[in-house]
Design a protein around this motif. Structure first.
Motif, mmCIF file in Angstrom:
data_model
loop_
_atom_site.group_PDB
_atom_site.id
_atom_site.type_symbol
_atom_site.label_atom_id
_atom_site.label_comp_id
_atom_site.label_asym_id
_atom_site.label_seq_id
_atom_site.Cartn_x
_atom_site.Cartn_y
_atom_site.Cartn_z
ATOM 1 N N ILE A 264 0.833 -1.199 0.000
ATOM 2 C CA ILE A 264 0.000 0.000 0.000
ATOM 3 C C ILE A 264 0.873 1.256 0.000
ATOM 4 O O ILE A 264 0.579 2.235 -0.686
ATOM 5 N N ALA A 265 1.948 1.225 0.766
ATOM 6 C CA ALA A 265 2.841 2.378 0.833
ATOM 7 C C ALA A 265 3.459 2.674 -0.527
ATOM 8 O O ALA A 265 3.534 3.831 -0.955
ATOM 9 N N ILE A 266 3.895 1.634 -1.213
ATOM 10 C CA ILE A 266 4.514 1.824 -2.526
ATOM 11 C C ILE A 266 3.513 2.371 -3.535
ATOM 12 O O ILE A 266 3.786 3.343 -4.252
ATOM 13 N N ALA A 267 2.335 1.757 -3.600
ATOM 14 C CA ALA A 267 1.324 2.210 -4.557
ATOM 15 C C ALA A 267 0.830 3.616 -4.224
ATOM 16 O O ALA A 267 0.629 4.443 -5.119
ATOM 17 N N GLY A 268 0.667 3.906 -2.925
ATOM 18 C CA GLY A 268 0.163 5.213 -2.514
ATOM 19 C C GLY A 268 1.106 6.354 -2.838
ATOM 20 O O GLY A 268 0.674 7.489 -3.061
ATOM 21 N N TYR A 269 2.403 6.066 -2.890
ATOM 22 C CA TYR A 269 3.387 7.123 -3.163
ATOM 23 C C TYR A 269 4.148 6.860 -4.451
ATOM 24 O O TYR A 269 5.204 7.448 -4.697
ATOM 25 N N PHE A 270 3.576 6.008 -5.294
ATOM 26 C CA PHE A 270 4.181 5.721 -6.596
ATOM 27 C C PHE A 270 4.254 6.989 -7.439
ATOM 28 O O PHE A 270 5.281 7.265 -8.076
ATOM 29 N N ILE A 271 3.181 7.765 -7.477
ATOM 30 C CA ILE A 271 3.165 8.988 -8.287
ATOM 31 C C ILE A 271 4.182 9.984 -7.752
ATOM 32 O O ILE A 271 4.902 10.632 -8.521
ATOM 33 N N ASN A 272 4.265 10.113 -6.418
ATOM 34 C CA ASN A 272 5.293 10.974 -5.830
ATOM 35 C C ASN A 272 6.685 10.529 -6.263
ATOM 36 O O ASN A 272 7.539 11.343 -6.643
ATOM 37 N N TYR A 273 6.906 9.225 -6.216
ATOM 38 C CA TYR A 273 8.216 8.666 -6.560
ATOM 39 C C TYR A 273 8.592 9.001 -7.999
ATOM 40 O O TYR A 273 9.677 9.524 -8.273
ATOM 41 N N VAL A 274 7.688 8.722 -8.925
ATOM 42 C CA VAL A 274 8.026 8.878 -10.336
ATOM 43 C C VAL A 274 8.150 10.346 -10.736
ATOM 44 O O VAL A 274 8.978 10.707 -11.579
ATOM 45 N N THR A 275 7.364 11.240 -10.140
ATOM 46 C CA THR A 275 7.491 12.666 -10.467
ATOM 47 C C THR A 275 8.784 13.257 -9.916
ATOM 48 O O THR A 275 9.286 14.252 -10.438
ATOM 49 N N GLU A 276 9.337 12.631 -8.870
ATOM 50 C CA GLU A 276 10.591 13.110 -8.288
ATOM 51 C C GLU A 276 11.824 12.572 -9.005
ATOM 52 O O GLU A 276 12.804 13.306 -9.208
ATOM 53 N N ILE A 277 11.793 11.299 -9.388
ATOM 54 C CA ILE A 277 13.021 10.692 -9.931
ATOM 55 C C ILE A 277 13.079 10.759 -11.464
ATOM 56 O O ILE A 277 14.132 10.485 -12.051
ATOM 57 N N ARG A 278 11.967 11.098 -12.098
ATOM 58 C CA ARG A 278 11.942 11.155 -13.567
ATOM 59 C C ARG A 278 11.646 12.583 -14.015
ATOM 60 O O ARG A 278 10.564 13.106 -13.743
ATOM 61 N N PRO A 279 12.578 13.250 -14.696
ATOM 62 C CA PRO A 279 12.393 14.659 -15.093
ATOM 63 C C PRO A 279 11.171 14.848 -15.989
ATOM 64 O O PRO A 279 10.813 13.961 -16.775
ATOM 65 N N ASN A 280 10.539 16.004 -15.832
ATOM 66 C CA ASN A 280 9.416 16.414 -16.678
ATOM 67 C C ASN A 280 8.244 15.428 -16.642
ATOM 68 O O ASN A 280 7.589 15.178 -17.655
ATOM 69 N N THR A 281 8.000 14.884 -15.467
ATOM 70 C CA THR A 281 6.867 13.957 -15.297
ATOM 71 C C THR A 281 5.799 14.635 -14.450
ATOM 72 O O THR A 281 6.033 14.961 -13.279
ATOM 73 N N SER A 282 4.629 14.871 -15.050
ATOM 74 C CA SER A 282 3.521 15.505 -14.329
ATOM 75 C C SER A 282 2.773 14.471 -13.511
ATOM 76 O O SER A 282 2.977 13.258 -13.658
#
Length: 474
Positions: A264-282
């Motif tokens: 649940i923790a991973i899925a809940g903050y997946f969007i946070n993770y990808v917007t932080e580690i991948r440039p230009n990701t909305s």
């Protein structure tokens, strides 16, 4: 034979022989219950998108937004160990399904005033009621899938049903990416779309509750499970021991707590993770990546179910959970598309873990099966405990990637159960004892099953199985 008619919700504790139905005889009831899996998968997938949505539109921190997960999964133990488990043990599976759908519908309708008031607290309250409903459904649906039909295929049945649930988790983020983010933009106006989505959900689940009220489905009682445990595990087995001495069950429950909370923790903050580690990701693009990852999760469940036809489920479980630890650990240090790939692969290998823990954990419990299922489903409360820890670490270090160390540590603790069920004889033997497992379609009598297990009986014909469908009104 009528599939739908009004009949009593209370089944009692008589032997119905529902646990000995053939695969063909279980198609209709299991199809009906599988719809429930899609419902809570959809609700869960939608929740992951709402998490990021509320951070943007209500101006709240990652830690505070975890209140959604805390409300949703905090309701699970209240249901699985409390009122839902009481209804399950005293009335049966169908009554528990109706209770869960009713609570789910009430919570969905409460999303309307919460959206009008733009109240995060209101959303959390409505989410708590939705979690109560889904916790009730899961308390009944998971053991129902595991015990209705041939024991040999219990893990396979529950994994296929959970694969349908995974499809729901894909639909949720897709809907969120197009409705919550794109159509109205990242603004408070987007909250208005939430109320319409949940209004439709509420109407649907209330209609489904009516369908279950009139459906004639098999009821598996404690007496049935005691009989099945005697056939598969012999007399004087685990079901003859007091409930508090079922130490393997409690180990499974801890594994469920640690695993589910981390998932649940991973899925809940997946969007946070990808917007932080991948440039230009909305956030909208991040929600689409989440949908892809959840699609991999669903694919993992279908592929895992197929593998279980040929390899013991306990081995598949150990392999998949080990891969989860490896790829989640890699996501901590990797960035860009590689980091995204590592976390996506983590979701793929998470796929079979939850349902397999349930199926292995309740194997051989006999008359304790319903209580045991409640304890294991209660482990889902990890979804209320672990995401706030990850969020607090992410806020403190300003890095969601670094915070992935939290689920890695909990996954490692869950691995202890996977190792035990494969290498500790007392765990392994109970997991492997399933009798002959299958009643061939058209078998002449229940005694065929008893003979296969070494327990010959003169009583019971195939007509006895009709009692699970033709339930007395009295």
């Amino acid at each position: 034979m009528a599939r739908f008619r009004a009949h009593s919700l209370k089944i009692g504790d008589r032997v119905t022989n529902a646990a000995q139905l053939t695969m063909r005889e279980t198609i209709f009831p299991l199809f009906l219950v599988t719809i429930l899996y899609f419902l809570w998968g959809f609700a869960y997938g939608l929740l992951d998108t709402l998490n990021k949505h509320f951070q943007i539109n209500l101006g709240i921190t990652r830690t505070r937004s975890s209140g959604l997960q805390a409300a949703y999964f905090g309701a699970y133990p209240l249901a699985s160990l409390g009122y839902a488990n009481w209804v399950l043990r005293h009335y049966g599976y169908r009554a528990t399904f109706i209770l869960g759908l009713t609570l789910y519908g009430i919570g969905a309708f409460m999303m309307w005033p919460a959206a009008l008031k733009e109240s995060f607290g209101g959303f959390c309250g409505a989410t708590f009621i939705i979690g109560s409903g889904l916790g009730s459904l899961e308390t009944a649906a998971n053991p129902y899938m595991a015990v209705t039909g041939p024991p040999k295929y219990s893990e396979l049945r529950i994994n296929i049903a959970q694969a349908v649930q995974a499809i729901g988790t894909v639909v949720g983020p897709v809907l969120g990416s197009y409705v919550f983010f794109n159509e109205t933009g990242e603004s408070v106006d987007a909250l208005k779309t939430v109320q319409w989505v949940y209004l439709a959900i509420g109407c649907f689940v209330f209609c489904l509750a009516i369908v279950f009220y009139f459906s004639v489905i098999p009821e598996v009682t404690d007496a049935d499970m005691g009989q099945q445990a005697d056939l598969t595990h012999g007399t004087n087995g685990d079901d003859d021991k007091p409930f508090w001495k079922q130490y393997r069950l409690f180990h499974a429950s801890w594994a469920q707590f640690a695993y589910t909370g981390s998932q649940i923790a991973i899925a809940g903050y997946f969007i946070n993770y990808v917007t932080e580690i991948r440039p230009n990701t909305s956030s909208a693009l991040g929600a689409k990546f989440l949908a892809i990852a959840q699609g991999c999760f669903a694919a993992g469940r279908f592929s895992g179910s197929g593998i279980m036809r040929f390899i013991r489920p306990r081995w598949v479980f150990l392999c998949y959970l080990s891969c989860v630890i490896i790829f989640c650990a890699a996501s901590i240090t990797q960035r860009g598309n590689i980091g995204l790939a590592m976390l996506t692969l983590t979701l793929f290998f998470e796929s079979v873990c939850f349902p397999t823990i349930v199926a292995l954990g309740i194997r051989g419990l006999g008359r304790h099966t319903k209580r045991g299922a409640g304890v294991i489903v209660g482990g889902v409360v990890g979804g209320a405990c672990i995401p706030p820890i990850l969020a607090a670490v992410a806020d403190r270090r300003n890095s969601t990637a670094f915070a992935m160390i939290v689920p890695v540590m909990f996954f490692i603790s869950a691995e202890t159960y996977a190792l035990a069920v494969n290498f500790v004889p007392s765990y392994r033997d109970r997991a492997d004892k399933i009798g002959q497992g299958v009643i061939a379609d058209g078998a002449a009598s229940r005694s065929d099953v008893e003979k296969a297990a070494g327990e010959v009986s003169e009583e019971g014909s195939v007509d006895d199985k009709a009692v699970v469908y033709e339930i007395d009104n009295a």
